[in-house]
Every structure is written in structure tokens, then in C-alpha cells.
Design a protein around this motif. Structure first.
Motif, mmCIF file in Angstrom:
data_model
loop_
_atom_site.group_PDB
_atom_site.id
_atom_site.type_symbol
_atom_site.label_atom_id
_atom_site.label_comp_id
_atom_site.label_asym_id
_atom_site.label_seq_id
_atom_site.Cartn_x
_atom_site.Cartn_y
_atom_site.Cartn_z
ATOM 1 N N GLY A 1 4.164 33.188 -26.446
ATOM 2 C CA GLY A 1 4.476 32.157 -27.415
ATOM 3 C C GLY A 1 5.926 31.703 -27.268
ATOM 4 O O GLY A 1 6.631 32.119 -26.337
ATOM 5 N N ARG A 2 6.377 30.868 -28.195
ATOM 6 C CA ARG A 2 7.711 30.272 -28.052
ATOM 7 C C ARG A 2 8.566 30.437 -29.300
ATOM 8 O O ARG A 2 9.434 29.616 -29.602
ATOM 9 C CB ARG A 2 7.581 28.793 -27.684
ATOM 10 C CG ARG A 2 6.861 28.604 -26.351
ATOM 11 C CD ARG A 2 6.809 27.164 -25.921
ATOM 12 N NE ARG A 2 6.115 27.026 -24.645
ATOM 13 C CZ ARG A 2 5.932 25.872 -24.005
ATOM 14 N NH1 ARG A 2 6.393 24.743 -24.539
ATOM 15 N NH2 ARG A 2 5.292 25.848 -22.856
ATOM 16 N N ASP A 3 8.350 31.510 -30.011
ATOM 17 C CA ASP A 3 9.157 31.800 -31.197
ATOM 18 C C ASP A 3 10.559 32.216 -30.759
ATOM 19 O O ASP A 3 10.719 33.209 -30.040
ATOM 20 C CB ASP A 3 8.497 32.929 -31.992
ATOM 21 C CG ASP A 3 9.197 33.207 -33.311
ATOM 22 O OD1 ASP A 3 10.377 32.831 -33.471
ATOM 23 O OD2 ASP A 3 8.557 33.825 -34.190
ATOM 24 N N PRO A 4 11.597 31.480 -31.180
ATOM 25 C CA PRO A 4 12.966 31.833 -30.779
ATOM 26 C C PRO A 4 13.350 33.266 -31.158
ATOM 27 O O PRO A 4 14.162 33.886 -30.470
ATOM 28 C CB PRO A 4 13.829 30.811 -31.530
ATOM 29 C CG PRO A 4 12.919 29.643 -31.766
ATOM 30 C CD PRO A 4 11.565 30.245 -31.986
ATOM 31 N N LYS A 5 12.777 33.795 -32.234
ATOM 32 C CA LYS A 5 13.084 35.165 -32.629
ATOM 33 C C LYS A 5 12.587 36.157 -31.581
ATOM 34 O O LYS A 5 13.250 37.166 -31.308
ATOM 35 C CB LYS A 5 12.456 35.468 -33.992
ATOM 36 C CG LYS A 5 13.039 34.651 -35.141
ATOM 37 C CD LYS A 5 12.363 34.988 -36.466
ATOM 38 C CE LYS A 5 12.929 34.147 -37.602
ATOM 39 N NZ LYS A 5 12.237 34.442 -38.892
ATOM 40 N N LEU A 6 11.421 35.895 -31.026
ATOM 41 C CA LEU A 6 10.908 36.769 -29.965
ATOM 42 C C LEU A 6 11.778 36.673 -28.719
ATOM 43 O O LEU A 6 11.987 37.673 -28.019
ATOM 44 C CB LEU A 6 9.466 36.398 -29.610
ATOM 45 C CG LEU A 6 8.398 36.588 -30.673
ATOM 46 C CD1 LEU A 6 7.008 36.337 -30.070
ATOM 47 C CD2 LEU A 6 8.459 37.972 -31.279
ATOM 48 N N PHE A 7 12.274 35.479 -28.449
ATOM 49 C CA PHE A 7 13.081 35.284 -27.244
ATOM 50 C C PHE A 7 14.342 36.154 -27.257
ATOM 51 O O PHE A 7 14.838 36.538 -26.198
ATOM 52 C CB PHE A 7 13.462 33.818 -27.088
ATOM 53 C CG PHE A 7 12.322 32.945 -26.601
ATOM 54 C CD1 PHE A 7 11.131 33.496 -26.171
ATOM 55 C CD2 PHE A 7 12.461 31.570 -26.563
ATOM 56 C CE1 PHE A 7 10.095 32.691 -25.710
ATOM 57 C CE2 PHE A 7 11.428 30.752 -26.104
ATOM 58 C CZ PHE A 7 10.242 31.310 -25.684
ATOM 59 N N GLU A 8 14.857 36.452 -28.435
ATOM 60 C CA GLU A 8 16.032 37.319 -28.505
ATOM 61 C C GLU A 8 15.714 38.710 -27.963
ATOM 62 O O GLU A 8 16.509 39.304 -27.219
ATOM 63 C CB GLU A 8 16.531 37.409 -29.948
ATOM 64 C CG GLU A 8 17.128 36.117 -30.475
ATOM 65 C CD GLU A 8 18.309 35.643 -29.639
ATOM 66 O OE1 GLU A 8 19.178 36.477 -29.308
ATOM 67 O OE2 GLU A 8 18.351 34.441 -29.311
ATOM 68 N N ASN A 9 14.543 39.238 -28.309
ATOM 69 C CA ASN A 9 14.150 40.541 -27.789
ATOM 70 C C ASN A 9 13.739 40.464 -26.322
ATOM 71 O O ASN A 9 13.946 41.417 -25.564
ATOM 72 C CB ASN A 9 13.012 41.126 -28.626
ATOM 73 C CG ASN A 9 13.506 41.774 -29.906
ATOM 74 O OD1 ASN A 9 14.657 42.205 -29.990
ATOM 75 N ND2 ASN A 9 12.649 41.850 -30.914
#
Length: 335
Positions: free
Chosen positions: A139-147
Motif C-alpha cells: 500500500g501507500r500509507d506514508p506512515k508505513l513508509f517510515e518503517n
């Protein structure tokens, strides 16, 4: 951006950096070439032995899986087990974990990808992996991208082989420098993903015409990161050489086939890096482990598709392809 300036600098001196591929012309492949490349793949596959212990053939992690997308990480994770890895880990969001666990008891599922304080836990687990597949069902959730950034930085610090697919490729378009010069990485963009990544790195859309050359150019601009440009033929380049994955597949385009590709590529990448200093196979020495792994996974996925379509036709799904991994592997790579 810095990567774009670097790309133009590199491309301005492209003739100095590129060498003619050893033995093969990338524009044509003959039956004898297939034999040489098949031997290259067989050289990276570890023989089974009663003396082996669990984990020796690979502890591979899949980073992906969110509430909306649970099938993709499952397909990647179960495929790498079926190819021959010993342990398959999935790092996903809390909401995705129960669903992915319900698909198979074979998978080790970590519901930590959306935790705000997951850095230490992620690092601890990444230390135990032999290779990572980043992107299936992310997916493209910016919060996930941090991890995901934490995972990527930890993996590159530890020199882990990486396969970056699907939304993992989108993640890199936001900051291509994260993977710059990391030659143990393989990126697997489809046509739209390739266009976005090329534009992000080069500052312009890919030229129409010579797809092999533009794939080679993008790889070179990223610092010889291997690119697998998926399509009717898979164009595989490390900026120096090009291989074409053009084994017979099928006309069916059900979702999930790319996840089988990336999952199998993850375990092949682990095997190939291990085998590099243990075999005298000339093709492996010339093309390197990432090219060997990419070619192996492309060929295997296409053969699975061919066999599954033969039996199921229009109703074929990726689950049918996974059922064909053993027979395809034996047909292609057994001595």
C-alpha cells in the motif's frame, strides 16, 4: 534532485562505463545460450542434504501486507517456501496479520509494520534474515513508509540481497537515493512503475523505442542496481549486461503472478550470493548473482504460468501456478 544530476553525469559518459556482454548478445538468444544460462541457475541452487539444518537454505522476509492487500504478501511468502527457502517471514500491519496467518500455518507473521515504535523490533528481526522482498501488498500509507525506510536502511547496512516490487518501487520513486549504488538490490517494475521510476531518476519520461537500452540506462543511473522490467519479455539489466526472460508463459494475466516472481527471486538471490565464491561457473561470474537470480525467477514464473494455463485455461489463478512450482523447478533446473 541529486539522483537526477548523477544520472545525467553517468549517461554523459555511458560509452566509458558499458562493456559488451560476455558470450551473449542481448538482442538474440539461441538454444545453446539457454543451456549456458540454465547451467548458471543450476550452479546457484544448493543441493539438498541430510546434514543440513533448518534455515540453511534461507530465512527470507517479505515486507508488505496491509488491510486492503493480504493476498500479495501471502503469494510471495508461500512461493519462496515452495522454491526451497526454509523459513518465510511476513512483516505486515496489525490488521493484515490474522488474514495472512489464516492462509497458511507455514508462514511466520509479524504484525508490526504499522507500529509507531517498531524500529528496534524491526531491526532485531532483519538481523536474522538472509534476504528481503519489499513491497507486495504494501500500500501507500506514508506512515508505513517510515518503517519501510527503517527496514531498507538496516538491510543495506547488513548487505542483504533485496527484491523491491510493486508499492516498494513506488516508495523508491519518492526518494531513489535510498537504493543508489546498492548492487545487491533487484527492482521489478511493470510498465507504469518503470515509467514513474525512470522519470523520478532521470528527470524525463523514458524514450519510446529501445526498451532494452532505457532499462540499461536506468540501472546504470542508479549505480548498477539490477532492473527487471516486466512485460511480454522480462528485460533484465544491471547497467552492464542485459538478459531477456522470454520463456514461454501464458496469455492469462491474473493478479498475483508478480508476487510469485518476487518471492522466488528473493530465495534465488540468497542462493546466488552464497554461490558466487563457491562455483567456477563462468556465466555467474560474468553476470553476477542479481542477474542470475532475476533470470531464474523469470524463467520459473513463466514455466509455472505455462503449466497452470495448460491445465486450467481461462480460469487459471496464481494459486494454480504455485501448485506447479515443484514440477516447473524440476523441469527447468534438475540435472
Amino acid at each position: 534532485m541529486a539522483v537526477t544530476k548523477f544520472a545525467h553525469h553517468i549517461l554523459g559518459n555511458v560509452s566509458r562505463h558499458l562493456r559488451v556482454a560476455y558470450r551473449f548478445s542481448y538482442s538474440t538468444m539461441s538454444a545453446s545460450d539457454d543451456e549456458y544460462l540454465g547451467a548458471m541457475v543450476r550452479a546457484i541452487i544448493p543441493p539438498l542434504s541430510f546434514s543440513q539444518y533448518k534455515g540453511q537454505c534461507g530465512r527470507i522476509g517479505v515486507v508488505g501486507g496491509c488491510k486492503e492487500y493480504t493476498g500479495a504478501p501471502y503469494f510471495a511468502a508461500i512461493s519462496l517456501l515452495k522454491v526451497g527457502a526454509d523459513l518465510s517471514h511476513v512483516f505486515c500491519t496489525e490488521g493484515a496479520a490474522p488474514v495472512i496467518k489464516s492462509y497458511s500455518p507455514e508462514l511466520i507473521v509479524h504484525p508490526i509494520l504499522d507500529k509507531s515504535d517498531a524500529t528496534d523490533e524491526l531491526k532485531e528481526w532483519i538481523q536474522k534474515m538472509h534476504a528481503l522482498v519489499i513491497g507486495p501488498g504494501l500500500g501507500r500509507d506514508p506512515k508505513l513508509f517510515e518503517n519501510v525506510k527503517v527496514v531498507l536502511n538496516e538491510a543495506t547496512e547488513r548487505d542483504l540481497p533485496l527484491v523491491i516490487d510493486a508499492d516498494g518501487v513506488y516508495f523508491l520513486t519518492l526518494d531513489p537515493s535510498l537504493i543508489q549504488n546498492y548492487t545487491r538490490a533487484i527492482l521489478t517494475p511493470n510498465a507504469p512503475e518503470f515509467k514513474r521510476l525512470y522519470s523520478a531518476v532521470m528527470g524525463e519520461e523514458p524514450p519510446t523505442g529501445d526498451a532494452q537500452q532505457s532499462t540499461k540506462d536506468l540501472s546504470l543511473a542508479l549505480g548498477n542496481v539490477t532492473i527487471v522490467r516486466k512485460g511480454p519479455e522480462d528485460i533484465i539489466s544491471n547497467g552492464e549486461h542485459v538478459l531477456i526472460g522470454n520463456a514461454e508463459g501464458s496469455p492469462r494475466r491474473c493478479g498475483g503472478q508478480g508476487d510469485l516472481l518476487s518471492g522466488s527471486m528473493g530465495v534465488f538471490a540468497h542462493w546466488a550470493h552464497n554461490a558466487l565464491n563457491q562455483t567456477s561457473n563462468q556465466e555467474l561470474q560474468v553476470y553476477g548473482p542479481t542477474m542470475a537470480a532475476a533470470y531464474a525467477a523469470s524463467t520459473l514464473t513463466r514455466e509455472c504460468s505455462r503449466q497452470a494455463f495448460f491445465h486450467h485455461g481461462r480460469s487459471m489463478t496464481t494459486s494454480d501456478m504455485i501448485d506447479k512450482i515443484h514440477h516447473s523447478f524440476e523441469r527447468l533446473f534438475s540435472d
